[in-house]
Write an enzyme that holds these catalytic residues in place. Structure first.
Site, PDB file in Angstrom:
ATOM      1  N   ARG A 198     -11.114  -1.549  -9.739  1.00  0.00           N
ATOM      2  CA  ARG A 198     -10.274  -0.532 -10.392  1.00  0.00           C
ATOM      3  C   ARG A 198     -10.175  -0.772 -11.902  1.00  0.00           C
ATOM      4  NH1 ARG A 198     -10.928   2.257  -5.874  1.00  0.00           N
ATOM      5  NH2 ARG A 198     -10.109   1.119  -4.101  1.00  0.00           N
ATOM      6  N   ASN A 240      -7.831  -9.722  -4.517  1.00  0.00           N
ATOM      7  CA  ASN A 240      -8.757  -9.881  -3.392  1.00  0.00           C
ATOM      8  C   ASN A 240      -9.616 -11.084  -3.765  1.00  0.00           C
ATOM      9  OD1 ASN A 240      -7.832  -7.632  -1.974  1.00  0.00           O
ATOM     10  ND2 ASN A 240      -9.124  -6.256  -3.175  1.00  0.00           N
ATOM     11  N   GLU A 321      -5.038  -5.196   3.723  1.00  0.00           N
ATOM     12  CA  GLU A 321      -6.359  -4.614   3.469  1.00  0.00           C
ATOM     13  C   GLU A 321      -7.474  -5.599   3.833  1.00  0.00           C
ATOM     14  OE1 GLU A 321      -6.031  -3.169  -0.616  1.00  0.00           O
ATOM     15  OE2 GLU A 321      -5.077  -1.338   0.128  1.00  0.00           O
ATOM     16  N   LYS A 395       5.172  -3.622  -5.688  1.00  0.00           N
ATOM     17  CA  LYS A 395       4.691  -2.436  -6.415  1.00  0.00           C
ATOM     18  C   LYS A 395       5.861  -1.492  -6.671  1.00  0.00           C
ATOM     19  CE  LYS A 395      -0.112  -2.538  -4.942  1.00  0.00           C
ATOM     20  NZ  LYS A 395      -1.352  -1.798  -4.719  1.00  0.00           N
ATOM     21  N   ASP A 400       1.392   3.208  -3.075  1.00  0.00           N
ATOM     22  CA  ASP A 400       0.349   2.520  -3.834  1.00  0.00           C
ATOM     23  C   ASP A 400       0.061   3.249  -5.138  1.00  0.00           C
ATOM     24  OD1 ASP A 400      -1.690   0.878  -4.544  1.00  0.00           O
ATOM     25  OD2 ASP A 400      -3.089   1.497  -2.977  1.00  0.00           O
ATOM     26  N   GLU A 428      -5.657   3.782 -11.880  1.00  0.00           N
ATOM     27  CA  GLU A 428      -6.440   4.001 -10.653  1.00  0.00           C
ATOM     28  C   GLU A 428      -6.256   5.409 -10.077  1.00  0.00           C
ATOM     29  OE1 GLU A 428      -5.501   1.220  -7.571  1.00  0.00           O
ATOM     30  OE2 GLU A 428      -6.725   2.242  -6.084  1.00  0.00           O
ATOM     31  N   TRP A 582      -4.904   4.868   6.993  1.00  0.00           N
ATOM     32  CA  TRP A 582      -4.454   4.322   5.715  1.00  0.00           C
ATOM     33  C   TRP A 582      -3.005   4.672   5.384  1.00  0.00           C
ATOM     34  CZ3 TRP A 582      -6.968   0.628   3.186  1.00  0.00           C
ATOM     35  CH2 TRP A 582      -8.318   0.427   3.508  1.00  0.00           C
TER      36      TRP A 582
HETATM   37  C1  GCV Z   1      -7.034  -5.082  -5.421  1.00  0.00           C
HETATM   38  C2  GCV Z   1      -5.052  -0.499  -3.817  1.00  0.00           C
HETATM   39  C3  GCV Z   1      -6.355  -0.525  -4.555  1.00  0.00           C
HETATM   40  C4  GCV Z   1      -7.141  -1.794  -4.248  1.00  0.00           C
HETATM   41  C5  GCV Z   1      -6.252  -2.974  -4.600  1.00  0.00           C
HETATM   42  C6  GCV Z   1      -4.986  -2.882  -3.769  1.00  0.00           C
HETATM   43  C7  GCV Z   1      -4.010  -3.977  -4.100  1.00  0.00           C
HETATM   44  O1  GCV Z   1      -5.269  -0.340  -2.458  1.00  0.00           O
HETATM   45  O2  GCV Z   1      -7.097   0.596  -4.245  1.00  0.00           O
HETATM   46  O3  GCV Z   1      -8.291  -1.786  -5.027  1.00  0.00           O
HETATM   47  O4  GCV Z   1      -6.920  -4.182  -4.352  1.00  0.00           O
HETATM   48  O5  GCV Z   1      -4.335  -1.664  -4.054  1.00  0.00           O
HETATM   49  O6  GCV Z   1      -3.117  -3.718  -4.878  1.00  0.00           O
HETATM   50  O7  GCV Z   1      -4.158  -5.065  -3.581  1.00  0.00           O
END
Ligand code: GCV
Length: 818
Positions: A198, A240, A321, A395, A400, A428, A582
């Site tokens: 992203r 990740n 995820e 968040k 998201d 994003e 999702w």
């Molecule tokens: C780094 C969203 C984004 C993912 C991101 C995730 C997160 O799903 O699309 O790219 O992963 O958030 O914040 O962990």
């Protein structure tokens, strides 16, 4: 210790300094002009003030004295001399005392006390705060930049420079600034191969080809930018996380990044994979309650601190995820966070444990399933179980980073646990830096949102999110603000000059969330462009309106960004939200739209808010229009507070949004001649492109909702438009990368005049026969031939391309023509 000195040596020294300073000034001015308009200097351009304004600062001292020689203090001194020389157009040189003439004095409170024991700040100072004071010291008129820590002094130096650059009056300075919270960090989602998840501003500053870059110059420049707005930590790799980041061989390499950050007071931290003890540690388990695992984390952490003594800590994304997590062993996030926290504790490090834990295989058929509930469900029951050096990173909203979400109820659900808000600077879901979307107004709505905690017991004491995350409400030892920045190697960092207002804005809000969006953007505009009133007025206006405009054509009424959620998170694709696990559902069907999250009939999500908040969202009568579809499923004919039906609002909002995006072009054009021409044209092209994208969105969403609801637009634009303009369509690439050098231009379209649609293969004008399609010179990333071959009346566009896969052409819309 600095002492006064004799006059004669003062003069000699002064002329030496003046000469040196003049050389320095020439060098910095020359180097500045070479880089002036690439965007690399961002808001630290330090461009020379017009002579009239510079005169105001005639008494500004010609030297800057550092009261110590720590790395950070020396950085502050260098920055101040460089910046002041450039801005004022006369040399300000570095001096190490003794104090023999008027000077800017840079030092900690303790150092200042040695020099001038009677000078004391007007209030108690903690943390990384600073005090700017004009005062006589040993008979000389001085400007004092001080704070409890070296880092505070550095922040003070930047603040003083910002005042000069914005020509603020500094005649009788006496200003104390204290940061709102100790945690003011950015996260970078950089992969070891150099790509950034992203990220829209080029490859990683830190990694390339599975290694730490040899040349970390940009990383140092980034740390400077961060420090200039008070950011004190940076996590350099993707949440990740690649477990290899903790390989012993990698730690040594990563320590080079910490070395580059250190002069700017920016602490380095790493994202870690919870499975590491097994995947790279050779253990047969990563169970956080297994003593072998605890031992592994302890040894690993000790090793890191041996190489990086000021290491900040770890960020953990687990059970989310597809990431490994404590659930593998039936353990909780608290078990996982604490085992790492205990390894960090002796060194003063912290763990950021992300609350973004959810099941992405939810049953979409079950109307009670709700991803929005996940963070609270997972973490609220653990309140009080986390060690004191764990921070739950939450968040801003419960889903998201959508274009609009309510504040996450988890902010109010942790009373005995540290928390930090995670805001997304990289756009994003909000236009990916190809479209303007200034996010500070959105962030402020969340930060200012009063959670009304304990109203029943204590009467109303405001408990806004900003105070909760700063640890002020429950007197937590730490907490604060984390921004996902994802800057890259592009000269202008984020891939777009105007997007940098979001990075600046994040830093300023993290320092002081009570600043208004207007103040922040005004500061940024003056520092980045100029104080020319036409420029600051126009850019400020564009920025301040941009979030609402983007929202109005991508996801009004709180339905979420109606984008391709399983793909690029950019194009309109409302169908992609549904019928998958999702959980970003809008639940639109033939009768209505919106997620029922009520306590009475829906998923019960609203029940996660404090009792005093629940009626605001539970009752249709109270629920604000802009979040209606986040909380309620309503018929298309439901009448909003505005008096419009939902469906008419959706049509109108998209048309108004597209019109306003087109007006951005008009507003921008008024700046021709007021700013650097190349930059002017670059940004103009971006606004033209955005205007085209807004039409793409408008038509995709209006068409979709019209077909779903069967309810026509009262203003006869949607369905009628399709018939009347059946040969007018858009084609664009969904995969091309956009930045200033590879840019697809789409002029704003006026469907009624059938005048403009543009897209192209490289420099190709396409004549498709009847109707005639034409394209301005646009640029596809790929040189492969893509041929738009034509269309038939009343038929969809036919696209023939030799490289269709590579291009990722998406035929967005026929608009139709007579
Ligand atoms: C780094 C969203 C984004 C993912 C991101 C995730 C997160 O799903 O699309 O790219 O992963 O958030 O914040 O962990």
């Amino acid at each position: 210790m600095v002492q006064p000195n004799s006059e004669r040596s003062t003069k000699n020294r002064f002329s030496q300094f003046a000469a040196l300073g003049a050389i320095l000034l020439c060098l910095v001015v020359l180097s500045n002009s070479a880089y002036a308009e690439t965007g690399a200097e961002a808001w630290l351009r330090y461009s020379a003030l017009p002579r009239q304004l510079a005169k105001r600062y005639a008494p500004f001292p010609a030297s800057a004295v550092a009261l110590g020689d720590s790395l950070v203090l020396k950085t502050a001194q260098r920055e101040l001399t460089r910046g002041a020389s450039q801005i004022l157009g006369h040399p300000v040189s570095a001096d190490n005392g003794p104090l023999s003439h008027p000077a800017v004095i840079l030092g900690t409170l303790a150092q200042l006390h040695n020099l001038a024991p009677k000078l004391n700040p007007p209030q108690e100072m903690t943390n990384d705060g600073y005090w700017l004071k004009s005062a006589k010291v040993h008979g000389f008129h001085c400007l004092i930049v001080t704070g409890p820590t070296d880092r505070g002094v550095l922040y003070g130096a930047f603040a003083l420079l910002s005042k000069l650059a914005r020509s603020e009056n500094i005649d009788s300075l006496d200003e104390v600034q204290l940061p709102y919270a100790p945690i003011r960090w950015v996260n970078q989602w950089d992969n070891l191969d150099g790509r950034i998840e992203r990220g829209y501003g080029g490859p990683s500053l830190f990694f390339s080809e599975e290694k730490v870059r040899d040349d970390l110059t940009r990383a140092g420049q980034y740390a400077r930018l961060l420090a200039s707005v008070g950011i004190n930590g940076c996590t350099v790799n993707n949440v990740n996380a690649d477990p290899r980041i903790l390989d012993d061989s990698f730690i040594a390499k990563v320590s080079r990044i910490a070395d580059i950050f250190r002069p700017w007071g920016v602490q380095l931290s790493l994202s870690v994979d919870l499975g590491s003890p097994k995947t790279i540690g050779g253990l047969d388990t990563f169970d956080p309650l297994d003593p072998k695992v605890a031992d592994w984390w302890r040894k690993k952490t000790d090793e890191i601190y041996r190489q990086i003594p000021d290491f900040g800590g770890f960020v953990v994304k687990a059970d989310s995820e597809g990431r490994l997590g404590p659930s593998t062993y039936g353990r909780t996030p608290a078990d996982a966070a604490n085992v790492i926290a205990r390894a960090l504790k002796p060194h003063g490090g912290v763990v950021f444990y992300r609350a973004f834990v959810y099941n992405h295989h939810l049953d979409w058929r079950n109307l009670k399933s709700d991803r929005a509930k996940a963070a609270y469900d997972n973490f609220h029951p653990l309140d009080g179980d986390f060690d004191d050096n764990v921070i739950i990173q939450i968040k801003n909203g419960p889903i998201d980073f959508q274009v609009r979400e309510p504040a996450s109820p988890l902010f109010a659900g942790l009373h005995r646990t540290n928390e930090a808000i995670e805001l997304q600077i990289t756009q994003e879901y909000t236009g990916q830096q190809r479209q303007l979307c200034f996010l500070v107004p959105m962030w402020k709505e969340v930060l200012d949102f009063d959670m009304h905690i304990d109203d029943a017991n204590a009467g109303h004491q405001p408990t806004p999110v900003k105070d909760l995350v700063a640890g002020r409400v429950f007197h937590r030892p730490t907490g604060g603000f984390v921004g996902v920045a994802n800057v890259g190697m592009d000269a202008n960092w984020l891939g777009s000059p105007l997007a940098m207002a979001n990075l600046y804005g994040f830093g300023r809000l993290a320092w002081d969330p009570n600043l208004s969006a207007e103040t922040i953007v005004d500061e940024w505009t003056r520092l980045t462009f100029s104080a020319d009133p036409a420029v600051s007025h126009t850019i400020t206006n564009l920025q301040l309106n941009s979030w609402h405009v983007y929202e109005s054509y991508t996801g009004p009424l709180g339905a979420g960004t109606l984008t391709n959620i399983t793909g690029n998170h950019y194009d309109p694709a409302p169908e992609s939200s549904e019928e998958n696990g999702w959980g970003q559902w809008h639940r639109a069907d033939h009768n209505g739209i919106g997620m029922d999250r009520t306590i009475a009939t829906g998923t019960g999500f609203i029940g996660q808010y404090p009792p005093a908040i629940q009626p605001l969202y539970e009752s249709l009568a109270n629920c604000p229009d802009n979040l209606l579809l986040f909380f309620h499923h309503v018929p298309y004919t439901y009448v909003l507070h505005s008096g419009k039906t939902v469906i008419q609002h959706i049509y109108d909002s998209h048309y108004e949004g597209a019109d306003r995006a087109r007006d951005f072009v008009v507003q921008w054009k008024a700046l021709q001649g007021h700013i650097d021409d190349e930059l002017y044209r670059d940004i103009l092209a971006r606004f033209e492109y955005q205007a085209g994208e807004a039409v793409v969105w408008r038509d995709a969403i209006c068409d979709w909702i019209y077909h779903l609801s069967g309810i026509p637009d009262q203003k006869h634009r949607v369905a009628a438009g399709l018939k009347a303009y059946s040969h007018f369509f858009w084609v664009r690439s969904s995969s091309a990368r956009f930045n200033s050098s590879t840019f697809t231009r789409a002029s704003p379209s006026n469907p009624r005049s059938r005048s403009v649609v543009c897209f192209c293969t490289k420099s190709r004008i396409v004549d498709s026969g009847s109707p005639r399609l034409w394209a301005t010179r646009g640029i596809w990333n790929s040189a492969a031939a893509g041929v738009i071959s034509g269309s038939r009346p009343d038929a969809d566009v036919v696209i023939r391309s030799t490289g269709i896969g590579a291009f990722g052409f998406s035929c967005c819309k026929l608009l139709a023509s007579a």
